[in-house]
Motif scaffolding. Structure first.
Motif, PDB file in Angstrom:
ATOM      1  N   ASN A  77       0.899  -1.380   0.322  1.00 27.11           N
ATOM      2  CA  ASN A  77       0.021  -0.074   0.066  1.00 27.11           C
ATOM      3  C   ASN A  77       0.648   1.365   0.188  1.00 27.11           C
ATOM      4  OD1 ASN A  77      -2.342  -1.570   0.443  1.00 27.11           O
ATOM      5  ND2 ASN A  77      -2.484  -2.047   2.522  1.00 27.11           N
ATOM      6  N   LEU A  78       1.322   1.916  -0.783  1.00 24.26           N
ATOM      7  CA  LEU A  78       1.169   2.503  -0.653  1.00 24.26           C
ATOM      8  C   LEU A  78       0.537   4.720  -0.340  1.00 24.26           C
ATOM      9  CD1 LEU A  78       3.867   1.417  -2.649  1.00 24.26           C
ATOM     10  CD2 LEU A  78       3.802   3.623  -3.946  1.00 24.26           C
ATOM     11  N   THR A  79       0.244   4.624   0.771  1.00 28.16           N
ATOM     12  CA  THR A  79      -0.218   5.569   1.241  1.00 28.16           C
ATOM     13  C   THR A  79       0.412   6.118   2.464  1.00 28.16           C
ATOM     14  OG1 THR A  79      -1.767   3.805   2.497  1.00 28.16           O
ATOM     15  CG2 THR A  79      -2.315   5.006   0.686  1.00 28.16           C
ATOM     16  N   ALA A  80       0.129   7.405   2.888  1.00 32.40           N
ATOM     17  CA  ALA A  80       0.741   8.001   4.146  1.00 32.40           C
ATOM     18  C   ALA A  80       0.533   7.147   5.107  1.00 32.40           C
ATOM     19  CB  ALA A  80       0.936   8.984   3.885  1.00 32.40           C
ATOM     20  N   PRO A  81       0.634   7.056   6.707  1.00 30.01           N
ATOM     21  CA  PRO A  81      -0.144   6.362   7.786  1.00 30.01           C
ATOM     22  C   PRO A  81      -1.501   7.063   8.158  1.00 30.01           C
ATOM     23  CG  PRO A  81       2.690   6.603   7.669  1.00 30.01           C
ATOM     24  CD  PRO A  81       2.182   7.718   7.117  1.00 30.01           C
ATOM     25  N   ASP A  82      -1.648   8.895   7.868  1.00 26.29           N
ATOM     26  CA  ASP A  82      -1.602   9.359   8.011  1.00 26.29           C
ATOM     27  C   ASP A  82      -3.227   9.634   7.441  1.00 26.29           C
ATOM     28  OD1 ASP A  82      -3.412  11.226   9.991  1.00 26.29           O
ATOM     29  OD2 ASP A  82      -2.910  13.593   8.110  1.00 26.29           O
ATOM     30  N   ALA A  83      -4.281   8.679   6.650  1.00 28.45           N
ATOM     31  CA  ALA A  83      -5.527   8.662   6.015  1.00 28.45           C
ATOM     32  C   ALA A  83      -6.364  10.037   7.101  1.00 28.45           C
ATOM     33  CB  ALA A  83      -6.292   7.233   6.409  1.00 28.45           C
ATOM     34  N   VAL A  84      -7.294  10.523   6.443  1.00 23.50           N
ATOM     35  CA  VAL A  84      -7.967  11.100   6.576  1.00 23.50           C
ATOM     36  C   VAL A  84      -9.753  11.470   6.164  1.00 23.50           C
ATOM     37  CG1 VAL A  84      -5.728  12.895   7.903  1.00 23.50           C
ATOM     38  CG2 VAL A  84      -7.082  13.434   5.646  1.00 23.50           C
ATOM     39  N   THR A  85     -10.072  11.859   6.895  1.00 26.82           N
ATOM     40  CA  THR A  85     -11.551  11.722   6.405  1.00 26.82           C
ATOM     41  C   THR A  85     -11.541  13.620   4.628  1.00 26.82           C
ATOM     42  OG1 THR A  85     -12.423  13.527   8.112  1.00 26.82           O
ATOM     43  CG2 THR A  85     -13.038  11.026   8.100  1.00 26.82           C
ATOM     44  N   ASN A  86     -12.769  12.955   4.144  1.00 29.63           N
ATOM     45  CA  ASN A  86     -13.053  13.830   3.439  1.00 29.63           C
ATOM     46  C   ASN A  86     -12.736  15.141   3.997  1.00 29.63           C
ATOM     47  OD1 ASN A  86     -14.707  15.297   1.056  1.00 29.63           O
ATOM     48  ND2 ASN A  86     -13.111  14.711   0.352  1.00 29.63           N
ATOM     49  N   ARG A  87     -14.119  15.428   4.726  1.00 33.18           N
ATOM     50  CA  ARG A  87     -14.232  16.601   5.831  1.00 33.18           C
ATOM     51  C   ARG A  87     -12.340  17.538   6.015  1.00 33.18           C
ATOM     52  NH1 ARG A  87     -18.140  19.466   7.446  1.00 33.18           N
ATOM     53  NH2 ARG A  87     -19.860  17.898   6.468  1.00 33.18           N
ATOM     54  N   VAL A  88     -11.442  16.607   7.023  1.00 36.43           N
ATOM     55  CA  VAL A  88     -10.484  16.387   7.284  1.00 36.43           C
ATOM     56  C   VAL A  88      -9.426  17.320   6.500  1.00 36.43           C
ATOM     57  CG1 VAL A  88      -8.348  15.689   8.903  1.00 36.43           C
ATOM     58  CG2 VAL A  88     -10.980  15.386   9.700  1.00 36.43           C
ATOM     59  N   PHE A  89      -9.321  16.323   5.208  1.00 35.41           N
ATOM     60  CA  PHE A  89      -8.625  16.379   4.094  1.00 35.41           C
ATOM     61  C   PHE A  89      -9.390  18.436   4.119  1.00 35.41           C
ATOM     62  CE2 PHE A  89      -7.815  17.014  -0.508  1.00 35.41           C
ATOM     63  CZ  PHE A  89      -5.855  16.788   0.235  1.00 35.41           C
ATOM     64  N   SER A  90     -10.543  18.166   2.867  1.00 34.23           N
ATOM     65  CA  SER A  90     -10.913  19.964   2.526  1.00 34.23           C
ATOM     66  C   SER A  90     -10.589  21.152   4.050  1.00 34.23           C
ATOM     67  CB  SER A  90     -12.416  19.833   2.272  1.00 34.23           C
ATOM     68  OG  SER A  90     -13.029  18.521   1.848  1.00 34.23           O
ATOM     69  N   LYS A  91     -10.994  20.515   5.145  1.00 29.51           N
ATOM     70  CA  LYS A  91     -10.011  21.908   5.845  1.00 29.51           C
ATOM     71  C   LYS A  91      -8.739  22.114   5.733  1.00 29.51           C
ATOM     72  CE  LYS A  91     -13.889  21.337   9.706  1.00 29.51           C
ATOM     73  NZ  LYS A  91     -14.639  21.359  10.319  1.00 29.51           N
ATOM     74  N   THR A  92      -8.010  21.091   6.275  1.00 33.40           N
ATOM     75  CA  THR A  92      -6.678  21.071   5.886  1.00 33.40           C
ATOM     76  C   THR A  92      -6.237  21.826   4.169  1.00 33.40           C
ATOM     77  OG1 THR A  92      -6.347  19.270   7.305  1.00 33.40           O
ATOM     78  CG2 THR A  92      -4.618  20.110   6.412  1.00 33.40           C
ATOM     79  N   LEU A  93      -6.989  21.296   3.884  1.00 34.23           N
ATOM     80  CA  LEU A  93      -6.354  22.334   2.477  1.00 34.23           C
ATOM     81  C   LEU A  93      -6.507  23.710   2.219  1.00 34.23           C
ATOM     82  CD1 LEU A  93      -5.750  22.343  -0.728  1.00 34.23           C
ATOM     83  CD2 LEU A  93      -7.447  20.970  -1.180  1.00 34.23           C
ATOM     84  N   GLY A  94      -8.328  23.870   2.888  1.00 32.47           N
ATOM     85  CA  GLY A  94      -8.210  25.314   2.910  1.00 32.47           C
ATOM     86  C   GLY A  94      -7.637  25.880   3.490  1.00 32.47           C
ATOM     87  N   ALA A  95      -7.349  25.755   5.203  1.00 34.12           N
ATOM     88  CA  ALA A  95      -6.104  25.698   6.311  1.00 34.12           C
ATOM     89  C   ALA A  95      -4.817  26.851   5.102  1.00 34.12           C
ATOM     90  CB  ALA A  95      -6.248  25.452   7.071  1.00 34.12           C
ATOM     91  N   VAL A  96      -4.355  25.224   5.136  1.00 36.24           N
ATOM     92  CA  VAL A  96      -3.095  25.643   3.937  1.00 36.24           C
ATOM     93  C   VAL A  96      -2.742  26.929   2.732  1.00 36.24           C
ATOM     94  CG1 VAL A  96      -1.259  24.935   2.745  1.00 36.24           C
ATOM     95  CG2 VAL A  96      -1.788  23.164   4.544  1.00 36.24           C
ATOM     96  N   LEU A  97      -4.324  27.035   2.368  1.00 34.28           N
ATOM     97  CA  LEU A  97      -4.257  28.395   1.327  1.00 34.28           C
ATOM     98  C   LEU A  97      -5.395  29.351   1.870  1.00 34.28           C
ATOM     99  CD1 LEU A  97      -5.593  25.694  -1.376  1.00 34.28           C
ATOM    100  CD2 LEU A  97      -3.502  27.229  -1.520  1.00 34.28           C
ATOM    101  N   HIS A  98      -5.219  29.474   3.371  1.00 32.47           N
ATOM    102  CA  HIS A  98      -6.268  30.478   3.949  1.00 32.47           C
ATOM    103  C   HIS A  98      -7.628  31.078   3.588  1.00 32.47           C
ATOM    104  CE1 HIS A  98      -2.005  31.068   6.258  1.00 32.47           C
ATOM    105  NE2 HIS A  98      -1.428  31.409   5.194  1.00 32.47           N
ATOM    106  N   ARG A  99      -7.941  30.073   2.630  1.00 27.11           N
ATOM    107  CA  ARG A  99      -9.293  29.785   2.568  1.00 27.11           C
ATOM    108  C   ARG A  99     -10.546  29.189   2.837  1.00 27.11           C
ATOM    109  NH1 ARG A  99      -6.616  33.201  -0.278  1.00 27.11           N
ATOM    110  NH2 ARG A  99      -6.579  32.867  -2.532  1.00 27.11           N
ATOM    111  N   PRO A 100     -11.857  29.824   2.982  1.00 30.76           N
ATOM    112  CA  PRO A 100     -12.615  29.003   3.602  1.00 30.76           C
ATOM    113  C   PRO A 100     -13.155  27.650   3.306  1.00 30.76           C
ATOM    114  CG  PRO A 100     -13.332  30.827   2.151  1.00 30.76           C
ATOM    115  CD  PRO A 100     -12.041  31.434   2.215  1.00 30.76           C
ATOM    116  N   THR A 101     -14.182  27.024   3.867  1.00 31.12           N
ATOM    117  CA  THR A 101     -14.356  25.781   2.836  1.00 31.12           C
ATOM    118  C   THR A 101     -15.839  25.645   3.525  1.00 31.12           C
ATOM    119  OG1 THR A 101     -13.417  24.299   4.905  1.00 31.12           O
ATOM    120  CG2 THR A 101     -11.640  24.679   3.347  1.00 31.12           C
ATOM    121  N   PHE A 102     -16.273  26.217   2.777  1.00 34.05           N
ATOM    122  CA  PHE A 102     -17.969  25.522   3.668  1.00 34.05           C
ATOM    123  C   PHE A 102     -18.908  25.867   2.569  1.00 34.05           C
ATOM    124  CE2 PHE A 102     -16.931  30.195   2.978  1.00 34.05           C
ATOM    125  CZ  PHE A 102     -17.910  30.889   2.114  1.00 34.05           C
TER     126      PHE A 102
END
Length: 297
Positions: free
Chosen positions: A220-245
């Motif tokens: 399995n070529l995946t990182a150990p830190d699988a996340v939910t789609n909601r967490v992925f979206s919030k994290t991506l938004g935070a890194v880009l300094h954008r809302p995720t609503f």
């Protein structure tokens, strides 16, 4: 080393070829577009249109990453057949070519995907976990089986069950634009799992499996830190300094992609058990640091 690659113009393939060229390897790329190979790699890679052009050419390793894009079009019956043939058919041809060579490669590294497991809600999936039936499982299982036939030829085989690969380009490039416009958000309820990997770790692991003779079988070529789609979206938004609503309704995804939408609205929680067992240490084990390395200066 002499390396034969398929899928060398794809996202993963380009990164891997540039790494191996920098290390002094001779790379041959099976491709339908030799001109594109020449342009991408400044004529440092030998592009060939058919395996017959390589009869008798000694290869130390074969890396098989070719396949039609999965989510660029709706899955019609014809599209599914093209996706299947571009993976299973080509891999079968590749193993038959290996069988004809007097000097065989030491290793075949062949692509697969976490779609092998089918859709799961919460179960953590290791390489020996139970699979759910469906097109993605059939596709990946047949793809892997075709590659593993090379073991009968005395060739070591590793298959790569890859998750979502994050890097400059690839899947992340398609995700980022709506987030930059403030229109990003989870897909459906956002509870589906996303198993991802940074492109640096993807390439590092492929190289490890290619060079270390004790490794074989499925990884399995995946990182150990699988996340939910909601967490992925919030994290991506935070890194880009954008809302995720702005959620994307799952019904709309199904309308656009048909059966292919299951890859986005259901998902799998995959852990890289066999990779971790090798002692490999991930460069980017956590999502936020992985995204920051790609999206921030």
């Amino acid at each position: 080393m002499n390396i034969l690659m398929t899928g060398g113009t794809g996202f993963i393939g380009q990164h891997l070829i540039r790494r191996r060229l920098a290390l002094g390897d001779k790379v041959y790329c099976l491709t339908r577009n030799v001109e594109r190979v020449n342009a991408l790699f400044q004529n440092k890679v030998e592009g060939v249109r058919a395996l017959s052009e390589l009869e008798g050419q000694r290869m130390d390793a074969v890396i098989n990453l070719a396949g039609e894009p999965i989510l660029d079009k709706r899955w019609s019956d014809d599209r599914k057949q093209l996706i299947y043939q571009s993976r299973v058919g080509l891999t079968t041809d590749l193993v038959e070519w290996i069988g004809r060579q007097a000097s065989k490669p030491r290793v075949l590294i062949s692509g697969s995907a976490i779609g092998y497991y089918g859709s799961h809600s919460a179960e953590t999936l290791e390489e020996d976990s139970t699979c759910h039936t469906g097109f993605t499982h059939t596709l990946c299982a047949d793809w892997e089986r075709a590659a593993l036939n090379a073991t009968d030829l005395g060739v070591r085989v590793c298959v790569l069950r890859t998750g979502i690969v994050l890097g400059e380009g690839g899947a992340l490039a398609k995700m980022v634009l709506p987030f930059k416009l403030g229109l990003g958000g989870p897909i459906g309820d956002g509870q589906q799992w996303m198993s991802w990997i940074h492109i640096d770790d993807e390439v590092n692991i492929i190289e490890m499996l290619m060079l270390q003779d004790q490794h074989e079988g499925a990884f399995n070529l995946t990182a150990p830190d699988a996340v939910t789609n909601r967490v992925f979206s919030k994290t991506l938004g935070a890194v880009l300094h954008r809302p995720t609503f702005m959620p994307m309704p799952s019904t709309l995804m199904k309308l656009i992609l048909g059966e292919g939408a299951t890859l986005l609205v259901e998902g799998q929680k995959v852990t890289p058990a066999n990779v971790l067992a090798t002692g490999y240490e991930f460069k980017y084990p956590e999502l936020k640091t992985a995204l920051m390395s790609i999206l921030t200066d």
